[in-house]
Write a protein that holds these residues in place. Structure first.
Motif, mmCIF file in Angstrom:
data_model
loop_
_atom_site.group_PDB
_atom_site.id
_atom_site.type_symbol
_atom_site.label_atom_id
_atom_site.label_comp_id
_atom_site.label_asym_id
_atom_site.label_seq_id
_atom_site.Cartn_x
_atom_site.Cartn_y
_atom_site.Cartn_z
ATOM 1 N N HIS A 46 0.857 -1.180 0.000
ATOM 2 C CA HIS A 46 0.000 0.000 0.000
ATOM 3 C C HIS A 46 0.900 1.239 0.000
ATOM 4 O O HIS A 46 1.757 1.385 0.880
ATOM 5 N N PRO A 47 0.781 2.127 -0.995
ATOM 6 C CA PRO A 47 1.719 3.258 -1.104
ATOM 7 C C PRO A 47 1.782 4.109 0.166
ATOM 8 O O PRO A 47 0.752 4.531 0.695
ATOM 9 N N LYS A 48 2.994 4.356 0.645
ATOM 10 C CA LYS A 48 3.165 5.148 1.865
ATOM 11 C C LYS A 48 2.620 6.551 1.686
ATOM 12 O O LYS A 48 2.130 7.172 2.640
ATOM 13 N N ALA A 49 2.680 7.060 0.464
ATOM 14 C CA ALA A 49 2.174 8.419 0.205
ATOM 15 C C ALA A 49 0.682 8.525 0.455
ATOM 16 O O ALA A 49 0.157 9.623 0.691
ATOM 17 N N PHE A 50 -0.038 7.378 0.401
ATOM 18 C CA PHE A 50 -1.473 7.402 0.680
ATOM 19 C C PHE A 50 -1.751 7.670 2.158
ATOM 20 O O PHE A 50 -2.829 8.127 2.519
ATOM 21 N N GLY A 51 -0.788 7.336 3.024
ATOM 22 C CA GLY A 51 -0.992 7.404 4.460
ATOM 23 C C GLY A 51 -1.133 6.019 5.059
ATOM 24 O O GLY A 51 -0.893 5.003 4.394
ATOM 25 N N SER A 52 -1.529 5.947 6.314
ATOM 26 C CA SER A 52 -1.688 4.673 7.006
ATOM 27 C C SER A 52 -3.030 4.042 6.694
ATOM 28 O O SER A 52 -4.081 4.659 6.903
ATOM 29 N N ALA A 53 -3.000 2.805 6.218
ATOM 30 C CA ALA A 53 -4.251 2.096 5.947
ATOM 31 C C ALA A 53 -5.038 1.836 7.231
ATOM 32 O O ALA A 53 -6.254 1.636 7.190
ATOM 33 N N LEU A 54 -4.353 1.851 8.372
ATOM 34 C CA LEU A 54 -5.024 1.597 9.652
ATOM 35 C C LEU A 54 -5.821 2.805 10.120
ATOM 36 O O LEU A 54 -6.933 2.645 10.635
ATOM 37 N N THR A 55 -5.295 3.995 9.950
ATOM 38 C CA THR A 55 -5.885 5.170 10.597
ATOM 39 C C THR A 55 -6.373 6.253 9.635
ATOM 40 O O THR A 55 -6.991 7.220 10.077
ATOM 41 N N HIS A 56 -6.104 6.125 8.352
ATOM 42 C CA HIS A 56 -6.552 7.151 7.405
ATOM 43 C C HIS A 56 -8.078 7.097 7.279
ATOM 44 O O HIS A 56 -8.651 6.037 7.077
ATOM 45 N N LEU A 495 -3.449 14.922 5.658
ATOM 46 C CA LEU A 495 -4.251 13.795 6.136
ATOM 47 C C LEU A 495 -3.413 12.521 6.167
ATOM 48 O O LEU A 495 -3.466 11.739 7.131
ATOM 49 N N ALA A 496 -2.614 12.308 5.124
ATOM 50 C CA ALA A 496 -1.737 11.134 5.064
ATOM 51 C C ALA A 496 -0.693 11.179 6.171
ATOM 52 O O ALA A 496 -0.451 10.181 6.864
ATOM 53 N N SER A 497 -0.070 12.338 6.350
ATOM 54 C CA SER A 497 0.957 12.502 7.385
ATOM 55 C C SER A 497 0.378 12.279 8.777
ATOM 56 O O SER A 497 0.975 11.587 9.610
ATOM 57 N N ASP A 498 -0.797 12.852 9.032
ATOM 58 C CA ASP A 498 -1.443 12.686 10.344
ATOM 59 C C ASP A 498 -1.766 11.221 10.613
ATOM 60 O O ASP A 498 -1.607 10.736 11.745
ATOM 61 N N SER A 499 -2.213 10.517 9.585
ATOM 62 C CA SER A 499 -2.586 9.113 9.787
ATOM 63 C C SER A 499 -1.363 8.263 10.118
ATOM 64 O O SER A 499 -1.441 7.342 10.950
ATOM 65 N N ILE A 500 -0.240 8.557 9.509
ATOM 66 C CA ILE A 500 1.001 7.820 9.813
ATOM 67 C C ILE A 500 1.429 8.072 11.251
ATOM 68 O O ILE A 500 1.854 7.149 11.965
ATOM 69 N N GLN A 501 1.283 9.308 11.707
ATOM 70 C CA GLN A 501 1.619 9.627 13.097
ATOM 71 C C GLN A 501 0.653 8.940 14.062
ATOM 72 O O GLN A 501 1.068 8.438 15.117
ATOM 73 N N GLN A 502 -0.615 8.886 13.718
ATOM 74 C CA GLN A 502 -1.599 8.208 14.573
ATOM 75 C C GLN A 502 -1.276 6.724 14.710
ATOM 76 O O GLN A 502 -1.402 6.153 15.800
ATOM 77 N N GLN A 503 -0.855 6.101 13.616
ATOM 78 C CA GLN A 503 -0.464 4.692 13.701
ATOM 79 C C GLN A 503 0.754 4.536 14.601
ATOM 80 O O GLN A 503 0.809 3.610 15.436
ATOM 81 N N ALA A 504 1.724 5.423 14.450
ATOM 82 C CA ALA A 504 2.936 5.361 15.285
ATOM 83 C C ALA A 504 2.585 5.531 16.761
ATOM 84 O O ALA A 504 3.150 4.844 17.622
ATOM 85 N N ASP A 505 1.661 6.422 17.070
ATOM 86 C CA ASP A 505 1.245 6.636 18.459
ATOM 87 C C ASP A 505 0.587 5.381 19.029
ATOM 88 O O ASP A 505 0.822 5.014 20.198
ATOM 89 N N LEU A 506 -0.229 4.720 18.226
ATOM 90 C CA LEU A 506 -0.879 3.485 18.671
ATOM 91 C C LEU A 506 0.166 2.407 18.969
ATOM 92 O O LEU A 506 0.059 1.677 19.959
ATOM 93 N N GLU A 507 1.163 2.320 18.139
ATOM 94 C CA GLU A 507 2.179 1.277 18.296
ATOM 95 C C GLU A 507 3.106 1.571 19.467
ATOM 96 O O GLU A 507 3.685 0.636 20.049
ATOM 97 N N ALA A 508 3.228 2.842 19.834
ATOM 98 C CA ALA A 508 4.110 3.207 20.949
ATOM 99 C C ALA A 508 3.419 3.082 22.303
ATOM 100 O O ALA A 508 4.080 2.985 23.344
#
Length: 531
Positions: A46-56, A495-508
């Motif tokens: 899934h292209p990283k530029a799209f954002g996180s598939a989990l949280t987008h 939106l893509a950047s925020d979703s990647i950060q949200q996934q990182a926060d969940l994993e941390a």
């Protein structure tokens, strides 16, 4: 039109239509496979530029890394919904290199199921659960069925409608229970009319022969081009036993006579062991989950149905827990094929017609569904998806046999006063235009989406692959070139950047073990019904 429905519509016409009917709330979920420049399934993540598939909130994946799902925000405007869908496509097209989106429901050429990558969502418990669920689907049904694409349509009546409708019906129950009861009545009526959408909008009368590898089937397919199979009068093979409507669940009974019955049936399926699925085992030799459980259903979403009652779940809630907490919030229609003649897979008049049909299903009386009622609905659906455009095709109503054309014309006639109400005071007569278009399709089945598709394939002796790749290339250029309608490119990048950060926060964040997480999740599913 019965006297009762006429009376109810007359009473609704005396209300402020702009408050009670016109602001229907809707959202669209549209699936598309990513393909490479040759028209075969993309093997890239899934292209990283799209954002996180989990949280987008707008661009995610379904079963596979290659199966992208676009989700629009809830709006009361068909145009706004379609604009959001087009914007999401534009952003994706601009960030996927040479890849494109397959514009058909039935998959592109796939040489082997092992080349369908299961979706990955990260290392959090929620992410792992989503991937394990998909691994379970692969074991139970095979991956090929899971990459069939569709359009899901979410529908709800405006809040102002319910107290007025309750007063018209003379109901004195609490509003939450009343709304759920009415939506369950809508569901029961929808099953009686479920054949209508595949007939009008089905867009999968043909498929790539690679889809059938390893499958036993006895349908009288004919061949086109190098490897396309089709049924001459088919409408939606996606909705047949070959596709989305899975025969493995044919014996699974889910009652729609009340929300309580519906929830209890799902709870029972999720907690009832299955000998067939137990043979795969819960975990492999290394202790990794192979599926979420070995029961009839892993979770509620595994139920293959053309329509579902839904409520947005709170964090950690199961879908049935959400329904128990707050009742039905909206209805999800799941029987719509991707329209290959639309760049975004669905068009305005289709949405308007679905609104009308759902309004009719809500307004009409809806008695309980018995076994005979359910069998008629199944038989009608099978006939329509396999041979819906056959001249003189007969279907079954409770009153006896009727031609598909006669029944369709009767439905259009009953929808006319609803269309006039929804068009009242509007500059465009969208709903009446939608009815006129669909009436012509009932009278001339070659005008249906499947009829138009088959005409092009047969006329050019084309493979699905040739046809799909041509459209994919055309739509990518079209949607890349048009300007954004609702938001800007910077909005989508953020939106893509925020979703990647949200996934990182969940994993941390600290969390229980996966075993504890799943145990707690399924324990919540079995809480007693409490509405």
């Amino acid at each position: 039109m019965t006297d009762l429905i006429t009376q109810r519509l007359t009473q609704l016409a005396e209300t402020d239509i702009g408050e009670t009917l016109q602001p229907i709330r809707r959202g669209i979920e549209k699936e598309s496979l990513r393909i490479d420049s040759q028209g075969t399934l993309a093997q890239t993540p899934h292209p990283k530029a799209f954002g996180s598939a989990l949280t987008h909130p707008a661009i995610t994946t379904d079963f596979s890394e290659s199966l992208v799902e676009f989700i629009t925000p809830v709006t009361s405007s068909i145009d706004a919904s379609l604009a959001s869908l087009a914007d999401a496509h534009k952003f994706a097209y601009s960030n996927m290199g040479d890849e494109q989106f397959w514009p058909l429901s039935m998959p592109c050429y796939v040489d082997d199921e092992t080349n369908i990558p299961v979706a990955q969502y990260g290392s959090s418990n929620t992410a792992q659960m989503k991937t394990i669920y998909r691994k379970g689907l692969h074991l139970r049904y095979g991956s090929m069925m899971q990459v069939i694409s569709g359009v899901h349509y979410n529908f709800s009546m405006p809040d102002a409608f319910w107290p007025i409708w309750q007063n018209i019906l003379g109901d004195t129950s609490d509003v939450q229970s009343f709304r759920s009861t009415q939506y369950m009545g809508l569901l029961r009526n929808y099953y009686r009319y479920a054949w209508v959408l595949p007939f009008l909008f089905g867009a999968s009368p043909a498929l790539c022969s690679s889809f059938l590898q390893g499958k036993e089937q006895d349908l009288p397919f004919e061949k086109l081009g190098k490897g396309t199979l089709f049924l001459p009068y088919a409408t939606s093979l996606r909705m047949s036993d070959l596709g989305y409507t899975n025969s493995a669940q044919s014996d699974l009974y889910v009652c729609h006579n009340s929300l309580e019955d519906y929830v209890k049936c799902l709870q029972k399926a999720i907690s009832t062991p299955s000998d067939a699925f137990a043979q795969f085992g819960l975990k492999d030799a290394d202790g990794n989950y192979r599926q979420l459980n070995t029961n009839v259903l892993q979770i509620e979403n595994e139920l293959y149905s053309p329509i579902r009652p839904k409520r947005v779940a709170l964090p950690g809630e199961t879908p049935t827990q959400a329904l128990r907490r707050g009742g039905i919030e909206y209805i999800e229609v799941r029987s719509l094929d991707v329209n290959p003649f639309s760049p975004v897979g669905v068009d305005k008049l289709t949405i308007a017609f679905i609104d009308l049909l759902l309004c009719l299903c809500l307004i009409e009386e809806s008695g309980p569904r018995d076994e005979a009622d359910q069998q008629r609905a199944r038989d009608n659906m099978i006939k329509v998806v396999h041979e819906g455009r056959r001249p003189g095709l007969m279907l079954e109503r409770s009153a006896g046999p009727v031609s598909l054309r006669e029944w369709g014309e009767d439905i259009v006639e009953r929808l006319q006063p609803i269309a006039k109400l929804l068009d009242q005071g509007q500059r465009q007569r969208t709903y009446q235009q939608a009815l006129s278009a669909q009436l012509r399709r009932f009278q001339q089945p070659e005008l249906t989406t499947s009829g138009r598709l088959m005409e092009q394939l047969v006329k050019g002796n084309l493979d699905n692959g040739q046809f799909g790749l041509h459209l994919a290339t055309q739509y990518k250029k079209l949607l890349t070139d048009v300007p954004y309608q609702n938001q800007s490119d910077s909005y989508w990048q953020q939106l893509a950047s925020d979703s990647i950060q949200q996934q990182a926060d969940l994993e941390a964040a600290s969390a229980p073990s996966l075993d504890e997480f799943l145990s707690d999740y399924f324990a919540r599913n079995q809480q007693p019904f409490s509405l």
